[in-house]
Scaffold this active site. Structure first.
Site, short mmCIF file in Angstrom:
data_model
loop_
_atom_site.label_atom_id
_atom_site.label_comp_id
_atom_site.label_asym_id
_atom_site.label_seq_id
_atom_site.Cartn_x
_atom_site.Cartn_y
_atom_site.Cartn_z
N SER A 145 0.84 -1.20 0.00
CA SER A 145 0.00 0.00 0.00
C SER A 145 0.88 1.25 0.00
O SER A 145 1.75 1.39 -0.86
CB SER A 145 -0.93 -0.06 1.22
OG SER A 145 -1.98 0.84 1.09
N ARG A 214 -11.74 6.88 9.52
CA ARG A 214 -11.25 5.51 9.56
C ARG A 214 -12.32 4.55 9.06
O ARG A 214 -12.03 3.59 8.35
CB ARG A 214 -10.85 5.15 10.99
CG ARG A 214 -10.42 3.71 11.18
CD ARG A 214 -9.19 3.38 10.38
NE ARG A 214 -8.62 2.09 10.77
CZ ARG A 214 -7.57 1.55 10.20
NH1 ARG A 214 -6.96 2.17 9.21
NH2 ARG A 214 -7.10 0.40 10.60
N ASP A 310 -8.70 -6.56 -4.73
CA ASP A 310 -8.33 -5.22 -4.25
C ASP A 310 -8.88 -4.17 -5.21
O ASP A 310 -8.42 -4.05 -6.34
CB ASP A 310 -6.80 -5.13 -4.18
CG ASP A 310 -6.29 -3.79 -3.64
OD1 ASP A 310 -7.11 -2.87 -3.42
OD2 ASP A 310 -5.07 -3.67 -3.45
N HIS A 343 -8.10 -5.14 -0.45
CA HIS A 343 -6.79 -4.50 -0.30
C HIS A 343 -6.02 -5.05 0.90
O HIS A 343 -4.80 -5.21 0.85
CB HIS A 343 -6.99 -2.99 -0.15
CG HIS A 343 -5.73 -2.22 0.00
ND1 HIS A 343 -4.76 -2.20 -0.97
CD2 HIS A 343 -5.24 -1.47 1.03
CE1 HIS A 343 -3.74 -1.45 -0.55
NE2 HIS A 343 -4.01 -1.00 0.65
N ASP A 344 -6.71 -5.32 1.99
CA ASP A 344 -6.05 -5.79 3.21
C ASP A 344 -5.43 -7.18 3.07
O ASP A 344 -4.77 -7.65 4.00
CB ASP A 344 -7.04 -5.80 4.39
CG ASP A 344 -6.93 -4.52 5.21
OD1 ASP A 344 -6.08 -3.69 4.90
OD2 ASP A 344 -7.72 -4.37 6.17
#
Lengths: 362, 193
Positions: A145, A214, A310, A343-344
């Site tokens: 990232s 967040r 992602d 993405h994680d």
């Protein structure tokens, strides 16, 4: 594994892309594993937006395990039995390196007087750290990232400093959609009355705004399938909808928990500065508009990894970098791994990623 | 580990310390052999599992589709472009050949020969699309969308202005000397332009 925490002050002022320079730059970093005699086994790990230097050691505030313990350690893909792993908190952040919460020369926190920084400024501070440590060339620079942006920036601007460049789930430029999500987060923070133009140190922090930022960002880190799989339309601790605005759904409760947990360990102004740095990132623009020129004549070997789920930094962004590296004649590997988490995925259990990382680092 | 015969020929005839692009590199067998001779080898492979195996062995392989991605490579960036058992899967083999000779000073191309007697016999006597040891997959699931014969390939090379430097023919593991279009299951050509 030998682990230690350090902080240094860079001897020279740090020149900044936005003009001017930052004096007395502090860099806080962790190391794992021993540096060999000829200082050739160092790996610089670059952390993501809300990450920190605690890669494989407990977080000092939350006491949670390091964010990449599954990847970094003795016998793990990034083997601390062989490599000296360095992870430095980026400047602009809030875990010990200079950032908006740091004290300026007048003894007051910088707050919004902290200069707007770029990814390249962060990397310039890393290079200052490597100089101070006497490490002329890294065995590898590794990042996922925003960490991948730093790895690319190091390769493009200090090509002799890393033999290998490993970039996971990243991009060479922020897209309009990426910028849009970040702007949403920044506006949430700045709309919190406690933000007070950034002047909240010593008082109550804009935790509500930061939590919303967040929550929005967290959605972008997960795939739709992962959310559906994990939560579906399941209700939270209740048998029926409340016909109110409590967290009826599990996904709401989860996001609220993620948001409030985050405010315990992160500074809202740091969130503004780091997201801005990411939005400004455009490696081609820094090199005359042609990405291949950023890597012209590079001696490094590259490996890029993307994940099929992602949608924040999709495979097409990695391919864009790979095409440029091919055009520059660089040695490059690229693989799109299949993983359900979005993405994680780069932080989660993806055995194929372990094999690729271990194999590429050699 | 013994290499497939066409790969062994290519590995044997690529000069040491060359720059090589292996298009459709599979699990990287040829790349590993060439790396041992000091070559700087890069690969393109469409199958992600194969790419992962290559990268785990420290090979530089890009997951991609040669039909599309070769265009990113600079002119004459390589001493050799290798296309083993992949020409017949290309969307446009004629354009692929052009690309090979654009990115590489020389090219190695290997392919199963559709005019081998076994294939001809399967059509002639069975009246069915051949499934043989060199063409092992049924017509409906094969990736071989452009079957080619030794004669066809020579003709294509001529049309494209490519010079055939050397050629090798095989039936199974054995080398075939004459009547290649009838007797060869596989062909390997070295081309230049």
């Amino acid at each position: 594994m030998s682990t230690s925490s350090h902080k240094i002050v860079l001897t020279d002022p740090l020149p900044l892309d936005g003009g001017g320079e930052l004096a007395r730059v502090e860099v806080a970093y962790e190391t794992y594993g021993a540096l060999n005699e000829d200082r050739s086994n160092a790996i610089l790990l670059c952390h993501a937006l809300t990450g920190d230097q605690y890669v494989a050691s407990p977080h000092p505030i939350t006491a949670k395990p390091g964010w990449w313990e599954r990847m970094v350690g003795p016998g793990k893909p990034i083997d601390t039995g062989r490599f000296h792993v360095i992870c430095a908190n980026v400047i602009g952040s809030c875990m010990g390196s200079s950032g908006p919460a740091s004290l300026a020369e007048d003894g007051q926190p910088y707050a919004m007087r902290f200069p707007v920084i770029t990814i390249r400024d962060m990397v310039r501070a890393h290079v200052g750290l490597l100089d101070a440590l006497g490490i002329a060339q890294l065995h590898a620079v590794v990042g996922g990232s925003m960490g991948g942006m730093q790895a690319l920036s190091l390769a493009a601007n200090w090509p002799e400093r890393a033999e290998r460049v490993l970039v996971i789930a990243s991009t060479s430029r922020h897209s309009a959609q990426n910028i849009a999500f970040h702007e949403l987060g920044r506006q949430a923070i700045m709309a919190d009355p406690r933000w007070n133009g950034g002047e909240y140190y010593g008082g109550e922090a804009p935790d509500n705004g930061l939590a919303v930022a967040r929550m929005a960002a967290h959605i972008t880190y997960l795939s739709e399938d992962a959310l559906t799989e994990k939560f579906g339309r399941k209700l939270q601790d209740r048998a029926a909808k409340s016909f109110g605005f409590d967290a009826d759904f599990q996904v709401e409760s989860y996001l609220r928990y993620q948001g409030s947990g985050f405010t315990r360990r992160f500074d809202a102004n740091s969130y503004l500065y780091i997201t801005r740095a990411m939005d400004y990132f455009d490696l081609a623009e820094e090199h005359g508009g042609r990405l291949a020129d950023a890597f012209a004549g590079t001696p490094a070997r590259f490996c890029l990894v993307s994940f099929d789920s992602d949608w924040l930094y999709p495979t097409s962004e990695s391919r864009h970098v790979v095409h440029a590296l091919n055009a520059a004649g660089a040695a490059v590997s690229f693989v799109e791994l299949s993983a359900p988490h979005g993405h994680d995925s780069f932080l989660l259990d993806v055995p194929a990623l372990d094999r690729v990382v271990g194999g590429f680092l050699g | 580990m013994s290499l497939r015969p066409d790969l062994a020929v290519i590995a044997h005839h690529v000069l040491p310390d060359s720059r090589v692009l292996d298009i459709g590199c599979g699990d990287g067998a040829l790349m590993l052999a060439l790396r041992d001779t000091g070559c700087d080898v890069r690969g393109i492979e469409i199958d992600p599992d194969s790419v992962e195996r290559c990268v785990s062995q420290g090979l530089s392989v890009v997951q991609g589709d040669a039909d599309r991605d070769l265009a990113d490579y600079p002119d004459k960036g390589f001493d050799y472009a290798v296309l083993s058992q992949t020409l017949q899967t290309a969307a446009r083999p004629d354009r692929m050949l052009d690309e090979l000779l654009r990115v590489g000073t020389r090219a190695f191309v290997s392919f199963p020969n559709f005019a081998h007697w076994r294939t001809r016999a399967a059509l002639m006597f069975g009246g069915r699309m051949p499934v043989t040891r060199s063409i092992p997959v049924s017509w409906y699931e094969t990736q071989n969308i452009h079957h080619v014969t030794v004669k066809d390939f020579r003709e294509l090379a001529r049309e494209k202005g490519a010079r055939i430097e050397r050629e090798w023919f095989f039936a199974g593991e054995r080398s075939v000397a004459g009547a290649a279009n009838w007797r060869a299951e596989f062909a390997v050509f070295e081309l230049s332009r």
